[in-house]
Design an enzyme around this catalytic site. Sequence first.
Site, PDB file in Angstrom:
ATOM      1  N   LYS A  13      89.936 -14.294  51.711  1.00 28.29           N
ATOM      2  CA  LYS A  13      90.628 -13.502  50.679  1.00 28.29           C
ATOM      3  C   LYS A  13      89.613 -12.552  50.075  1.00 28.29           C
ATOM      4  CE  LYS A  13      94.733 -13.267  48.786  1.00 28.29           C
ATOM      5  NZ  LYS A  13      96.046 -13.690  49.321  1.00 28.29           N
ATOM      6  N   ASP A  44      98.009  -7.920  49.135  1.00 26.68           N
ATOM      7  CA  ASP A  44      98.332  -8.960  48.152  1.00 26.68           C
ATOM      8  C   ASP A  44      98.694  -8.174  46.888  1.00 26.68           C
ATOM      9  OD1 ASP A  44      98.099 -12.099  47.806  1.00 26.68           O
ATOM     10  OD2 ASP A  44      97.310 -11.275  45.957  1.00 26.68           O
TER      11      ASP A  44
HETATM   12  P1  NDP Z   1     102.874  -6.886  44.138  1.00 32.08           P
HETATM   13  O1  NDP Z   1     101.664  -6.208  43.626  1.00 32.08           O
HETATM   14  O2  NDP Z   1     103.764  -6.175  45.083  1.00 32.08           O
HETATM   15  O3  NDP Z   1     103.779  -7.402  42.930  1.00 32.08           O
HETATM   16  C1  NDP Z   1     103.268  -8.272  41.986  1.00 32.08           C
HETATM   17  C2  NDP Z   1     104.352  -8.564  40.964  1.00 32.08           C
HETATM   18  O4  NDP Z   1     103.919  -9.625  40.130  1.00 32.08           O
HETATM   19  C3  NDP Z   1     104.617  -7.392  40.047  1.00 32.08           C
HETATM   20  O5  NDP Z   1     105.936  -7.435  39.612  1.00 32.08           O
HETATM   21  C4  NDP Z   1     103.649  -7.654  38.917  1.00 32.08           C
HETATM   22  O6  NDP Z   1     103.979  -7.049  37.685  1.00 32.08           O
HETATM   23  C5  NDP Z   1     103.744  -9.154  38.787  1.00 32.08           C
HETATM   24  N1  NDP Z   1     102.503  -9.668  38.225  1.00 32.08           N
HETATM   25  C6  NDP Z   1     101.259  -9.519  38.722  1.00 32.08           C
HETATM   26  N2  NDP Z   1     100.360 -10.084  37.920  1.00 32.08           N
HETATM   27  C7  NDP Z   1     101.065 -10.594  36.897  1.00 32.08           C
HETATM   28  C8  NDP Z   1     100.701 -11.315  35.746  1.00 32.08           C
HETATM   29  N3  NDP Z   1      99.416 -11.609  35.482  1.00 32.08           N
HETATM   30  N4  NDP Z   1     101.701 -11.708  34.907  1.00 32.08           N
HETATM   31  C9  NDP Z   1     102.992 -11.403  35.163  1.00 32.08           C
HETATM   32  N5  NDP Z   1     103.399 -10.716  36.239  1.00 32.08           N
HETATM   33  C10 NDP Z   1     102.448 -10.328  37.083  1.00 32.08           C
HETATM   34  O7  NDP Z   1     102.349  -8.253  44.785  1.00 32.08           O
HETATM   35  P2  NDP Z   1     103.082  -9.213  45.820  1.00 32.08           P
HETATM   36  O8  NDP Z   1     104.535  -9.203  45.591  1.00 32.08           O
HETATM   37  O9  NDP Z   1     102.559  -8.903  47.172  1.00 32.08           O
HETATM   38  O10 NDP Z   1     102.469 -10.623  45.415  1.00 32.08           O
HETATM   39  C11 NDP Z   1     103.113 -11.509  44.485  1.00 32.08           C
HETATM   40  C12 NDP Z   1     102.600 -12.925  44.702  1.00 32.08           C
HETATM   41  O11 NDP Z   1     102.863 -13.333  46.044  1.00 32.08           O
HETATM   42  C13 NDP Z   1     101.093 -13.123  44.510  1.00 32.08           C
HETATM   43  O12 NDP Z   1     100.866 -14.421  44.005  1.00 32.08           O
HETATM   44  C14 NDP Z   1     100.554 -13.047  45.935  1.00 32.08           C
HETATM   45  O13 NDP Z   1      99.316 -13.705  46.057  1.00 32.08           O
HETATM   46  C15 NDP Z   1     101.662 -13.767  46.675  1.00 32.08           C
HETATM   47  N6  NDP Z   1     101.754 -13.529  48.110  1.00 32.08           N
HETATM   48  C16 NDP Z   1     101.869 -12.274  48.614  1.00 32.08           C
HETATM   49  C17 NDP Z   1     101.989 -12.081  49.974  1.00 32.08           C
HETATM   50  C18 NDP Z   1     102.209 -10.739  50.576  1.00 32.08           C
HETATM   51  O14 NDP Z   1     102.420 -10.675  51.784  1.00 32.08           O
HETATM   52  N7  NDP Z   1     102.215  -9.665  49.824  1.00 32.08           N
HETATM   53  C19 NDP Z   1     101.945 -13.221  50.921  1.00 32.08           C
HETATM   54  C20 NDP Z   1     101.912 -14.511  50.271  1.00 32.08           C
HETATM   55  C21 NDP Z   1     101.797 -14.637  48.915  1.00 32.08           C
HETATM   56  P3  NDP Z   1     103.101  -5.799  37.154  1.00 32.08           P
HETATM   57  O15 NDP Z   1     103.509  -4.658  38.020  1.00 32.08           O
HETATM   58  O16 NDP Z   1     103.493  -5.653  35.725  1.00 32.08           O
HETATM   59  O17 NDP Z   1     101.668  -6.181  37.332  1.00 32.08           O
HETATM   60  O1  2IT Z   2      98.604 -14.809  50.286  1.00 32.30           O
HETATM   61  C1  2IT Z   2      98.900 -14.371  51.424  1.00 32.30           C
HETATM   62  O2  2IT Z   2      99.227 -15.126  52.344  1.00 32.30           O
HETATM   63  C2  2IT Z   2      98.829 -12.923  51.640  1.00 32.30           C
HETATM   64  N1  2IT Z   2      98.556 -12.183  50.704  1.00 32.30           N
HETATM   65  C3  2IT Z   2      99.084 -12.354  53.009  1.00 32.30           C
HETATM   66  C4  2IT Z   2      97.856 -12.463  53.858  1.00 32.30           C
HETATM   67  C5  2IT Z   2      97.939 -11.787  55.195  1.00 32.30           C
HETATM   68  O3  2IT Z   2      96.895 -11.770  55.856  1.00 32.30           O
HETATM   69  O4  2IT Z   2      98.988 -11.291  55.596  1.00 32.30           O
END
Ligand code: NDP
Ligand code: 2IT
Length: 449
Positions: free
Chosen positions: A128, A168
């Site tokens: 990461k 992420d």
């Molecule tokens: P994005 O940046 O697309 O979206 C993040 C969302 O979460 C936004 O709505 C953001 O709001 C909100 N957010 C972020 N930080 C905070 C906080 N401290 N408090 C409240 N809301 C918050 O990210 P993703 O959708 O890609 O990721 C969301 C989660 O999913 C994370 O935990 C990530 O690690 C996990 N994840 C993502 C993967 C991926 O493929 N993208 C894969 C597996 C897990 P704001 O805009 O106001 O910050």
């Molecule tokens: O938390 C996760 O699994 C991710 N942000 C996606 C990682 C990836 O390599 O697609």
Amino acid sequence: MCMKSNIESFLDLVKERNGHEPEFLQAVEEVAETVIPYIIENDIYYGKNILLRMVEPERVITFRVCWVDDQGEIRVNRGYRIQMNSAIGPYKGGLRFHPTVNMSILKFLAFEQVFKNSLTTLPMGGGKGGSDFDPKGKSDNEIMRFCHAFMSELFRHIGHNTDVPAGDIGVGAREIGFLFGMYKKISNGFTGVLTGKGMSWGGSLIRPEATGYGTVYFAQKMLENKGDNFEGKNVVISGSGNVAQYAAEKVIQLGGKVLTLSDSSGYIYDAEGINIEKLAFVMQLKNEKRARISEYLEAYPNAEFIKGKTPWDIKCDIALPCATQNELNEEDANILLNNGCICVSEGANMPSTKDAITAFHKAKILFAPGKASNAGGVATSGLEMTQNSLRFNWTREEVDLKLKDIMSNIHDACIEYGKDEDGYIDYVKGANIAGFVKVADAMLAQGIV
Ligand code: NDP
Ligand code: 2IT
């Protein structure tokens, strides 16, 4: 020595060395509590300090990132890459750009990633990275300059057979494009060094949807196992980014009613349900206008915006936390349970606190930890890597089918290792042990390296 003292003495040692990293310790504790008893019962793993080796990153890289903002000011951020474990494949995991990024957050994410990637059954180690850079309010040009500066150092540590980053929080298609452009230029090679790429330059269909879809597919498997499904269910979702958007889309497709979405300012509650048309508006709002979720009310004034709160007090059948770590605490869990919630599937990484998980387990509801339920994202990244190696693209249907299969297999692995004597499925135990076994076997086979 009794089991409890084994776990305690292990955690004391990890705390001694990483005392100032609360999120990392939280992630390790959750794994240790379920995996150490398994190690004690299985001679091939006992006495080999495997978990101690797994909590120590193979390599930690930190670096300076200097860039120039639109006002001509020189800015300095910190860049990181944690290369946690490469026993079963090249390091693989996302990059997070958020002001809260530090060593503790990235080590917890990298540690979770090792188990998650193992669960996918694809050959990917865990890593990461990211930066404390805050993308909010930055112009496209500033984002580009930052991404280029970040990659001008990261490039020497990664490679399609070494370490393959992805998105992420704060890193989506736009950022992956800028990162890829700089990597290609300075390495003088077009390789699948990043996943989440655009379709015309090596991306995979369904990768944007995969984490959200996978989280819902996993919940669907848990419900099916109880003879239930999404039809007519009230669903509360947090976040409004990549994961939340596509989780919402899949819930709607399966006949569920999405009541909420959120961002760090608060949540919107639409009692009539967020349908596909409203979701398209949210996608435009968040992905193109890069605006706040509260603007939903300008188009749909019947909805409410609840400032500064998380959505867990809205009555629902199913909750999908899809924003960030520790966004759902014990109090929230008890409210969900009192309101009749029967299923929680984590789209985010470690969104539920330890006490919240204990409350879900006590109530014996369906609870899926992120390392199992959000593994669809990295699994589809693995499928993107395969397509890059084949120099070939599978169709949308083909990738979606493979994603469904992988989620179903993870579900089965959780049952295999997580079924309690009374028949309750402890998906936390199941995911931790199933993820551990594959990595531990590879580490044993490769010797002490
Ligand atoms: P994005 O940046 O697309 O979206 C993040 C969302 O979460 C936004 O709505 C953001 O709001 C909100 N957010 C972020 N930080 C905070 C906080 N401290 N408090 C409240 N809301 C918050 O990210 P993703 O959708 O890609 O990721 C969301 C989660 O999913 C994370 O935990 C990530 O690690 C996990 N994840 C993502 C993967 C991926 O493929 N993208 C894969 C597996 C897990 P704001 O805009 O106001 O910050
Ligand atoms: O938390 C996760 O699994 C991710 N942000 C996606 C990682 C990836 O390599 O697609």
